[in-house]
Design a protein around this motif. Structure first.
Motif, short mmCIF file in Angstrom:
data_model
loop_
_atom_site.label_atom_id
_atom_site.label_comp_id
_atom_site.label_asym_id
_atom_site.label_seq_id
_atom_site.Cartn_x
_atom_site.Cartn_y
_atom_site.Cartn_z
N ASP A 113 0.74 -1.07 -0.02
CA ASP A 113 0.08 0.19 0.07
C ASP A 113 0.94 1.51 0.49
O ASP A 113 0.59 2.37 -1.15
N PHE A 114 1.98 1.64 0.68
CA PHE A 114 3.03 2.30 1.02
C PHE A 114 3.81 2.58 -0.31
O PHE A 114 3.22 3.72 -0.93
N CYS A 115 4.30 1.58 -1.16
CA CYS A 115 3.92 2.30 -2.25
C CYS A 115 3.06 2.17 -3.53
O CYS A 115 3.27 2.96 -4.68
N ASN A 116 2.36 1.83 -3.44
CA ASN A 116 0.95 2.36 -4.35
C ASN A 116 0.63 3.90 -4.07
O ASN A 116 0.96 4.06 -5.23
N ILE A 117 0.53 4.24 -3.05
CA ILE A 117 0.45 6.07 -2.55
C ILE A 117 1.69 6.67 -3.65
O ILE A 117 1.20 7.66 -4.06
N LEU A 118 2.68 5.54 -3.07
CA LEU A 118 3.79 6.83 -3.20
C LEU A 118 4.09 6.60 -5.37
O LEU A 118 3.96 7.93 -5.80
N SER A 119 4.12 5.93 -6.01
CA SER A 119 3.42 5.87 -7.29
C SER A 119 2.34 6.75 -8.15
O SER A 119 2.34 7.47 -9.19
N LYS A 120 1.76 7.49 -6.42
CA LYS A 120 0.47 8.09 -7.25
C LYS A 120 1.16 9.77 -7.61
O LYS A 120 0.24 10.62 -8.00
N TYR A 121 2.07 10.25 -7.64
CA TYR A 121 2.69 10.97 -6.86
C TYR A 121 4.19 11.29 -7.85
O TYR A 121 5.10 10.84 -8.00
N LYS A 122 3.69 11.72 -9.50
CA LYS A 122 4.43 12.09 -10.52
C LYS A 122 5.62 12.88 -10.28
O LYS A 122 5.13 13.94 -9.67
N GLY A 123 6.94 13.31 -10.48
CA GLY A 123 7.76 13.83 -10.94
C GLY A 123 8.62 14.07 -10.08
O GLY A 123 9.21 15.44 -9.44
N VAL A 124 8.47 13.22 -8.31
CA VAL A 124 8.83 13.38 -6.64
C VAL A 124 10.22 12.13 -7.13
O VAL A 124 9.33 11.05 -7.75
N THR A 125 11.06 12.68 -6.37
CA THR A 125 12.31 11.45 -6.28
C THR A 125 11.98 11.53 -4.47
O THR A 125 12.04 12.41 -3.75
N PHE A 126 11.62 10.15 -4.27
CA PHE A 126 11.27 9.85 -3.29
C PHE A 126 13.05 9.24 -2.54
O PHE A 126 13.05 8.12 -3.03
N GLY A 127 12.99 10.21 -1.50
CA GLY A 127 14.96 9.06 -0.35
C GLY A 127 14.42 8.56 0.84
O GLY A 127 13.22 8.96 1.79
N ILE A 128 13.63 7.15 0.78
CA ILE A 128 13.70 6.65 1.92
C ILE A 128 14.05 5.85 2.66
O ILE A 128 15.16 5.21 2.39
N VAL A 129 14.97 6.12 4.01
CA VAL A 129 15.21 6.02 5.44
C VAL A 129 14.28 4.31 6.17
O VAL A 129 13.64 5.27 6.89
N ALA A 130 13.81 3.64 6.19
CA ALA A 130 14.12 2.60 6.91
C ALA A 130 14.03 2.33 8.29
O ALA A 130 15.82 1.97 8.68
N GLY A 131 13.95 2.25 9.34
CA GLY A 131 13.84 1.71 10.38
C GLY A 131 14.46 0.23 11.08
O GLY A 131 13.80 -0.39 9.86
N GLY A 132 15.05 -0.23 11.94
CA GLY A 132 15.59 -0.99 12.13
C GLY A 132 13.84 -1.83 13.10
O GLY A 132 13.52 -3.75 12.57
N GLY A 133 13.58 -1.41 13.49
CA GLY A 133 12.01 -2.17 14.08
C GLY A 133 12.43 -2.73 15.38
O GLY A 133 13.06 -3.24 15.82
N ARG A 134 11.67 -3.39 15.55
CA ARG A 134 11.66 -4.77 16.56
C ARG A 134 12.73 -5.51 16.70
O ARG A 134 13.11 -5.43 17.74
N PHE A 135 12.77 -6.04 15.67
CA PHE A 135 14.37 -6.49 15.04
C PHE A 135 15.55 -6.14 15.49
O PHE A 135 16.30 -6.95 15.98
N ALA A 136 15.79 -4.72 15.55
CA ALA A 136 16.68 -4.17 15.65
C ALA A 136 16.72 -3.96 16.93
O ALA A 136 18.67 -4.34 17.39
N ARG A 137 15.63 -3.42 17.71
CA ARG A 137 16.44 -3.25 19.30
C ARG A 137 16.13 -4.77 19.19
O ARG A 137 17.68 -4.58 20.75
#
Length: 211
Positions: free
Chosen positions: A28-52
């Motif tokens: 769903d997240f990627c589907n939302i991004l696909s609606k914004y044409k002409g925008v460059t998205f830089g995404i930084v992923a967090g680690g969440g529970r496993f990282a902790r």
């Protein structure tokens, strides 16, 4: 600067991992991004529970904050790879997890989406997100997590927690000084280094519930 139409999203690991890998959320997240044409998205992923959990385990095993950071970074990169897989076929996404900001700046010229995890020990994904914004010329960072804003205390455990509205960079830095203990996997509003980086480049940070 890569483009004036660029935006950085700091995607909390709690969004990606919710009782396991949240495949629907990623899709769903990627589907939302696909609606914004002409925008460059830089995404930084967090680690969440496993990282902790991994960071806490390493901390107990060898009493090293450096090693705790290192293993937490591995988790963030796994989550970034999951994001790339989710966007593949929907967006013009760079196929590899990017390790450096110089590489991100180069890639942003030709791709709509680029994904990073953590970079070096001692630097959180909050700071990575702001550094990425500086690198690709983004003026805004959107922080998506399981909290819908900035509070004076943890709203999960304090019913009287006060949610702030508009904050200056100086106010945010002051809050971070109280909350930031510089340990992998710990919770604080937005780490102190990230706040100061945003302040120096006048980058807006929006704290939004990822749900």
């Amino acid at each position: 600067m890569a483009t004036q139409n660029s935006l950085v999203i700091s995607l909390g690991g709690s969004m990606i991992l919710s009782g396991g890998v949240n495949i629907k959320y990623l899709s769903d997240f990627c589907n939302i991004l696909s609606k914004y044409k002409g925008v460059t998205f830089g995404i930084v992923a967090g680690g969440g529970r496993f990282a902790r959990e991994y960071a806490d385990a390493v901390r107990k095993l060898c009493h090293s904050e450096f090693e705790a950071d290192e293993i937490a970074i591995m988790s963030t990169k796994q989550n970034a790879k999951l994001l790339i897989s989710a966007c593949n076929g929907k967006l013009n996404v760079f196929p590899e997890v990017i390790d450096t900001f110089s590489k991100a700046k180069e890639v942003a010229k030709d791709y709509d989406v680029l994904a990073m995890g953590g970079t070096i020990p001692g630097i959180t994904t909050d700071a990575d997100a702001v550094l990425l914004a500086e690198a690709i010329g983004a003026r805004t960072v959107i922080n998506l997590s399981n909290v819908d804003g900035v509070y004076n205390k943890d709203p999960k455990h304090n019913k009287d927690a006060k949610k702030y509205g508009l904050l200056s960079h100086a106010d945010l830095v002051s809050l971070a000084k109280i909350k930031d203990d510089r340990k992998a996997g710990k919770h604080f509003v937005f780490d102190l280094v990230a706040c100061k980086l945003a302040q120096r480049s006048n980058i807006e940070i929006h704290f939004i519930s990822g749900r």
